[in-house]
Write a protein that holds these residues in place. Structure first.
Motif, PDB file in Angstrom:
ATOM      1  N   MET A   1      13.686   3.339   2.049  1.00 40.48           N
ATOM      2  CA  MET A   1      13.032   2.662   3.264  1.00 40.48           C
ATOM      3  C   MET A   1      10.962   3.325   2.364  1.00 40.48           C
ATOM      4  O   MET A   1      10.946   4.505   1.510  1.00 40.48           O
ATOM      5  CB  MET A   1      13.166   3.662   4.892  1.00 40.48           C
ATOM      6  N   THR A   2      10.572   2.359   2.123  1.00 36.63           N
ATOM      7  CA  THR A   2       9.184   2.449   1.851  1.00 36.63           C
ATOM      8  C   THR A   2       8.623   3.638   2.858  1.00 36.63           C
ATOM      9  O   THR A   2       8.551   2.989   3.595  1.00 36.63           O
ATOM     10  CB  THR A   2       7.911   1.279   0.792  1.00 36.63           C
ATOM     11  N   GLU A   3       7.216   3.739   1.836  1.00 35.82           N
ATOM     12  CA  GLU A   3       6.036   4.623   3.292  1.00 35.82           C
ATOM     13  C   GLU A   3       5.405   3.380   3.140  1.00 35.82           C
ATOM     14  O   GLU A   3       5.193   3.474   4.608  1.00 35.82           O
ATOM     15  CB  GLU A   3       4.593   4.989   1.422  1.00 35.82           C
ATOM     16  N   ILE A   4       5.580   1.603   3.056  1.00 32.80           N
ATOM     17  CA  ILE A   4       5.246   0.462   4.121  1.00 32.80           C
ATOM     18  C   ILE A   4       6.040   0.980   5.121  1.00 32.80           C
ATOM     19  O   ILE A   4       5.403   0.161   6.191  1.00 32.80           O
ATOM     20  CB  ILE A   4       4.571  -0.494   3.351  1.00 32.80           C
ATOM     21  N   ASP A   5       7.106   0.834   4.694  1.00 32.53           N
ATOM     22  CA  ASP A   5       8.156   0.828   5.684  1.00 32.53           C
ATOM     23  C   ASP A   5       7.914   1.576   6.343  1.00 32.53           C
ATOM     24  O   ASP A   5       7.737   0.863   7.950  1.00 32.53           O
ATOM     25  CB  ASP A   5      10.057   0.637   5.461  1.00 32.53           C
ATOM     26  N   ARG A   6       8.304   2.354   6.677  1.00 34.31           N
ATOM     27  CA  ARG A   6       7.650   3.549   7.460  1.00 34.31           C
ATOM     28  C   ARG A   6       6.212   3.629   8.030  1.00 34.31           C
ATOM     29  O   ARG A   6       6.514   3.965   9.375  1.00 34.31           O
ATOM     30  CB  ARG A   6       7.422   4.966   6.844  1.00 34.31           C
ATOM     31  N   MET A   7       5.119   2.733   7.754  1.00 32.71           N
ATOM     32  CA  MET A   7       3.749   2.972   9.085  1.00 32.71           C
ATOM     33  C   MET A   7       4.392   1.107   9.443  1.00 32.71           C
ATOM     34  O   MET A   7       3.596   1.557  10.557  1.00 32.71           O
ATOM     35  CB  MET A   7       3.201   2.093   7.063  1.00 32.71           C
ATOM     36  N   LEU A   8       5.369   0.943   9.099  1.00 32.49           N
ATOM     37  CA  LEU A   8       5.534  -0.348  10.280  1.00 32.49           C
ATOM     38  C   LEU A   8       6.227  -0.277  11.268  1.00 32.49           C
ATOM     39  O   LEU A   8       6.084  -0.308  11.751  1.00 32.49           O
ATOM     40  CB  LEU A   8       6.335  -1.901   9.311  1.00 32.49           C
ATOM     41  N   ALA A   9       7.444   0.348  10.707  1.00 33.58           N
ATOM     42  CA  ALA A   9       7.809   1.331  11.914  1.00 33.58           C
ATOM     43  C   ALA A   9       7.416   2.718  12.483  1.00 33.58           C
ATOM     44  O   ALA A   9       7.844   2.162  13.852  1.00 33.58           O
ATOM     45  CB  ALA A   9       9.266   2.633  11.182  1.00 33.58           C
ATOM     46  N   ALA A  10       5.740   2.974  12.226  1.00 30.25           N
ATOM     47  CA  ALA A  10       5.774   4.081  12.920  1.00 30.25           C
ATOM     48  C   ALA A  10       5.073   3.437  14.280  1.00 30.25           C
ATOM     49  O   ALA A  10       4.443   3.802  15.232  1.00 30.25           O
ATOM     50  CB  ALA A  10       4.094   4.916  12.359  1.00 30.25           C
ATOM     51  N   ASN A  11       4.092   1.522  14.066  1.00 25.33           N
ATOM     52  CA  ASN A  11       3.595   0.379  15.044  1.00 25.33           C
ATOM     53  C   ASN A  11       4.259   0.834  16.926  1.00 25.33           C
ATOM     54  O   ASN A  11       3.435   0.726  17.126  1.00 25.33           O
ATOM     55  CB  ASN A  11       3.353  -0.218  14.416  1.00 25.33           C
ATOM     56  N   GLU A  12       5.336   1.159  16.531  1.00 29.01           N
ATOM     57  CA  GLU A  12       6.642   1.228  17.121  1.00 29.01           C
ATOM     58  C   GLU A  12       5.653   2.098  18.613  1.00 29.01           C
ATOM     59  O   GLU A  12       5.476   2.169  19.515  1.00 29.01           O
ATOM     60  CB  GLU A  12       8.002   1.527  17.077  1.00 29.01           C
ATOM     61  N   ALA A  13       5.800   3.201  17.771  1.00 30.70           N
ATOM     62  CA  ALA A  13       4.838   4.798  18.107  1.00 30.70           C
ATOM     63  C   ALA A  13       3.646   4.272  19.230  1.00 30.70           C
ATOM     64  O   ALA A  13       2.929   4.582  20.268  1.00 30.70           O
ATOM     65  CB  ALA A  13       4.971   5.648  17.637  1.00 30.70           C
ATOM     66  N   TRP A  14       2.906   3.716  18.269  1.00 26.94           N
ATOM     67  CA  TRP A  14       1.142   2.672  18.657  1.00 26.94           C
ATOM     68  C   TRP A  14       1.711   2.125  20.174  1.00 26.94           C
ATOM     69  O   TRP A  14       0.398   2.368  20.912  1.00 26.94           O
ATOM     70  CB  TRP A  14       0.581   2.059  18.020  1.00 26.94           C
TER      71      TRP A  14
END
Lengths: 161, 161
Positions: A1-14
């Motif tokens: 999982m790359t840092e960009i993958d983590r950012m896209l996953a974080a969008n769920e919390a937003w």
């Protein structure tokens, strides 16, 4: 999982904090022009809510042709009139020169960039020059142009007159 | 008290949340390139902490010479390697054309801007073109370039392949 993958996953919390649909024109009619520095969360440090202001950012927060394009669109198409500049202490652009930067890129990649890095030494002077450029650009509609320096060691903004 | 006065006053409240001094190089080695739209608080919607990533923003989130300058500085001087683009639905640049924008500015101010507004019609195509430009720029060091469209009506990011 790359840092960009983590950012896209974080969008769920937003989605749990998302404030809903808002108008395209910024509510407070301000465009912020700031450095790209990772230590400046502009919404937090200027007390902005979602929908309040345009946020234009580049290396240094310097006023380039692209900054003027963005401010012109902000003013003519979307109704902003005030501009606030946010430069900061400990900027990466104060740690090199245009010549050294071009040499570094050429040495690393074999290609010399066709534009200057826009390094600077005196941040206050750079803010004053940026304010002057915005004020003197004839196709803008600015009614208020102000400049600040953010201290990355204290979190404090200092206005430049 | 102007809106900028209110923003400078709001900086006092930020001091209570200020996380302290951090390194100039972004911790997660990512540069975000996004539109200036007021409805995109990038720290929130990508789950960024202070110090995580560079944030480069202009009208449209399009890749201009100034974007390439900023990404090059981000990579060569400050160690980032990944780039994530964030364009969005309901963009002001989809509501005009370069010709209409130049006409509007000239009619309003008497001066025609010397650059195009960079309007577009298809946001997915614009993201793809921006990804291609970053990937093809020979003096960058990108190891990962990805593009997204943020839905301003739902808060959701959609990746563009």
């Amino acid at each position: 999982m790359t840092e960009i993958d983590r950012m896209l996953a974080a969008n769920e919390a937003w989605l749990g904090q998302f404030p809903g649909d808002l108008p395209v024109a910024p509510a407070r009619k301000v465009a912020v022009v700031a450095c790209m520095d990772s230590r400046m969360p502009l919404f937090g440090l200027l007390g902005l809510e979602v929908g309040d202001a345009h946020v234009i950012r580049n290396a240094g927060g310097v006023v380039t042709e692209d900054t003027l394009r963005s401010v012109a669109i902000s003013q003519h198409l979307l109704g902003t009139r005030a501009v606030v500049l946010v430069h900061h202490t400990d900027c990466g652009l104060q740690k090199s020169t245009d010549q050294d930067f071009a040499d570094l890129v050429e040495r690393t990649t074999g290609h010399r960039p066709p534009w200057p890095a826009r390094t600077f030494t005196d941040v206050d002077a750079d803010v004053r020059e940026s304010m002057r450029t915005i004020r003197e650009t004839p196709y803008l509609l600015s009614t208020e142009v102000r400049g600040t320096v953010y201290d990355v060691a204290s979190g404090r903004l200092r206005e430049i007159s």
